[in-house]
Scaffold this active site. Structure first.
Site, PDB file in Angstrom:
ATOM      1  N   HIS A 126      -8.974  -3.739  -2.172  1.00  0.00           N
ATOM      2  CA  HIS A 126      -8.059  -2.922  -1.364  1.00  0.00           C
ATOM      3  C   HIS A 126      -8.468  -1.442  -1.432  1.00  0.00           C
ATOM      4  O   HIS A 126      -8.517  -0.755  -0.408  1.00  0.00           O
ATOM      5  CB  HIS A 126      -6.625  -3.135  -1.877  1.00  0.00           C
ATOM      6  CG  HIS A 126      -5.576  -2.355  -1.152  1.00  0.00           C
ATOM      7  ND1 HIS A 126      -4.599  -2.964  -0.387  1.00  0.00           N
ATOM      8  CD2 HIS A 126      -5.334  -1.023  -1.076  1.00  0.00           C
ATOM      9  CE1 HIS A 126      -3.810  -2.018   0.126  1.00  0.00           C
ATOM     10  NE2 HIS A 126      -4.232  -0.835  -0.281  1.00  0.00           N
ATOM     11  N   GLU A 127      -8.793  -0.967  -2.640  1.00  0.00           N
ATOM     12  CA  GLU A 127      -9.129   0.459  -2.810  1.00  0.00           C
ATOM     13  C   GLU A 127     -10.497   0.793  -2.207  1.00  0.00           C
ATOM     14  O   GLU A 127     -10.656   1.835  -1.568  1.00  0.00           O
ATOM     15  CB  GLU A 127      -9.077   0.862  -4.287  1.00  0.00           C
ATOM     16  CG  GLU A 127      -7.706   0.699  -4.958  1.00  0.00           C
ATOM     17  CD  GLU A 127      -6.546   1.252  -4.171  1.00  0.00           C
ATOM     18  OE1 GLU A 127      -6.705   2.274  -3.475  1.00  0.00           O
ATOM     19  OE2 GLU A 127      -5.449   0.654  -4.239  1.00  0.00           O
ATOM     20  N   CYS A 158       0.867  -1.183   0.000  1.00  0.00           N
ATOM     21  CA  CYS A 158       0.000   0.000   0.000  1.00  0.00           C
ATOM     22  C   CYS A 158       0.896   1.223   0.000  1.00  0.00           C
ATOM     23  O   CYS A 158       1.877   1.263   0.763  1.00  0.00           O
ATOM     24  CB  CYS A 158      -0.883  -0.021   1.249  1.00  0.00           C
ATOM     25  SG  CYS A 158      -1.976   1.398   1.392  1.00  0.00           S
TER      26      CYS A 158
HETATM   27 CO    CO Z   1      -3.619   1.102  -0.077  1.00  0.00          CO
END
Ligand code: CO
Length: 148
Positions: free
Chosen positions: A132-133, A90
């Site tokens: 994830h987003e 990330c």
């Molecule tokens: Co991220």
């Protein structure tokens, strides 16, 4: 112009981002362009959510088939029962990578940059990236999946 990427810990990364009311607002489009440039210049990144550049709104930019694409108000509408394990990073956690378990396939609905409704079926890296987003927009971070 590249935007500054907010790293952990910062309270904005934990906020639930607000829904975007006007998907074709010119100010939104210029943010989208700036986020694409920021992602491109990050080199290692393949996805960036608006809270990571200090905007608590439901917008993210992802790399898909070699191009950068914006997703406005993305929503995961279905998830496969089958999970997969893969190493994730990330941009808000530079240098950290963890194997995270997530559903292997997802269906995602969003508005594109023209304000059109789009539904995509994703698997593999793209499925993982989208989950994830979207998590970022709910104030959820990949470290939350690590077993305590
Ligand atoms: Co991220």
């Amino acid at each position: 112009m590249s935007l500054e990427i907010i790293t952990n810990p910062n309270p904005i990364l934990r906020q639930k981002a607000k829904k975007i009311k006007d998907p074709i607002d010119p100010a939104l489009l210029s943010l989208v362009e700036a986020m694409k440039k920021t992602l491109e210049s990050s080199k290692s990144g393949i996805g960036l959510a608006a809270p990571q550049v200090g905007q608590s709104i439901r917008l993210c930019v992802v790399e898909r088939d070699g191009a950068y694409e914006a997703l406005i108000n993305p929503k995961i509408i279905s998830r496969s029962k089958k999970n997969s394990l893969f190493e994730e990073g990330c941009l808000s956690f530079p240098g950290l990578f963890y194997a995270i378990e997530r559903p292997e396939k997802v269906k995602v609905r969003y508005l594109n940059e023209k304000g059109e409704k789009v539904t995509i079926k994703a698997e593999g890296i793209l499925a993982r990236l989208l989950q994830h987003e979207v998590d970022h927009l709910d104030g959820k971070l990949f470290i939350d999946y690590l077993k305590k």
